[in-house]
Design a protein around this motif. Sequence first.
Motif, PDB file in Angstrom:
ATOM      1  N   THR A  11       0.831  -1.205   0.000  1.00 46.09           N
ATOM      2  CA  THR A  11       0.000   0.000   0.000  1.00 46.09           C
ATOM      3  C   THR A  11       0.865   1.255   0.000  1.00 46.09           C
ATOM      4  O   THR A  11       0.484   2.272  -0.580  1.00 46.09           O
ATOM      5  N   ALA A  15       0.674   4.225  -2.728  1.00 42.99           N
ATOM      6  CA  ALA A  15       0.547   5.619  -2.299  1.00 42.99           C
ATOM      7  C   ALA A  15       1.627   6.485  -2.953  1.00 42.99           C
ATOM      8  O   ALA A  15       1.350   7.622  -3.364  1.00 42.99           O
ATOM      9  N   ASP A  19       0.954   9.668  -5.412  1.00 41.30           N
ATOM     10  CA  ASP A  19       1.581  10.973  -5.184  1.00 41.30           C
ATOM     11  C   ASP A  19       2.317  11.457  -6.430  1.00 41.30           C
ATOM     12  O   ASP A  19       2.219  12.630  -6.809  1.00 41.30           O
ATOM     13  N   GLU A  22      -0.125  12.588  -9.024  1.00 43.79           N
ATOM     14  CA  GLU A  22      -0.700  13.895  -8.691  1.00 43.79           C
ATOM     15  C   GLU A  22       0.203  15.021  -9.177  1.00 43.79           C
ATOM     16  O   GLU A  22      -0.273  16.008  -9.739  1.00 43.79           O
ATOM     17  N   GLN A  62      -6.229   4.646  -6.081  1.00 50.07           N
ATOM     18  CA  GLN A  62      -6.572   5.236  -4.786  1.00 50.07           C
ATOM     19  C   GLN A  62      -7.416   4.304  -3.921  1.00 50.07           C
ATOM     20  O   GLN A  62      -7.368   4.406  -2.699  1.00 50.07           O
ATOM     21  N   GLU A  63      -8.150   3.405  -4.528  1.00 51.40           N
ATOM     22  CA  GLU A  63      -8.944   2.487  -3.716  1.00 51.40           C
ATOM     23  C   GLU A  63      -8.073   1.545  -2.881  1.00 51.40           C
ATOM     24  O   GLU A  63      -8.538   0.925  -1.942  1.00 51.40           O
ATOM     25  N   TYR A  64      -6.788   1.447  -3.235  1.00 53.75           N
ATOM     26  CA  TYR A  64      -5.870   0.583  -2.507  1.00 53.75           C
ATOM     27  C   TYR A  64      -5.012   1.336  -1.488  1.00 53.75           C
ATOM     28  O   TYR A  64      -4.186   0.730  -0.820  1.00 53.75           O
ATOM     29  N   VAL A  65      -5.217   2.645  -1.402  1.00 55.21           N
ATOM     30  CA  VAL A  65      -4.454   3.459  -0.468  1.00 55.21           C
ATOM     31  C   VAL A  65      -5.296   3.684   0.782  1.00 55.21           C
ATOM     32  O   VAL A  65      -6.384   4.240   0.699  1.00 55.21           O
ATOM     33  N   PRO A  66      -4.796   3.246   1.921  1.00 51.88           N
ATOM     34  CA  PRO A  66      -5.563   3.466   3.155  1.00 51.88           C
ATOM     35  C   PRO A  66      -5.623   4.958   3.480  1.00 51.88           C
ATOM     36  O   PRO A  66      -4.685   5.695   3.214  1.00 51.88           O
ATOM     37  N   GLU A  67      -6.710   5.371   4.063  1.00 53.66           N
ATOM     38  CA  GLU A  67      -6.891   6.796   4.391  1.00 53.66           C
ATOM     39  C   GLU A  67      -6.136   7.186   5.609  1.00 53.66           C
ATOM     40  O   GLU A  67      -5.817   6.581   6.495  1.00 53.66           O
TER      41      GLU A  67
END
Length: 67
Positions: A11, A15, A19, A22, A62-67
């Motif tokens: 993860t 992430a 980044d 982005e 993004q669905e695999y990146v923990p918040e």
Amino acid sequence: MNEDITLTLTTDEVAMLVDALEVDLEGYLESSKEAESTGNRSEVKTFNDAALRIQTLMAKLQEYVPE
């Protein structure tokens, strides 16, 4: 040429990719604005298309990146 591949990523690695995407997205959006200000429609389209593809990929990741 568009072949599916399978990767194993942590993860944290996903992430990092998000980044980086982005930052890349910001660059394409800025380039699109600059091209628009100079009236270069073909570059505006090219940069906007690239931005859209980046946004689509980011949404997948993004669905695999923990918040």
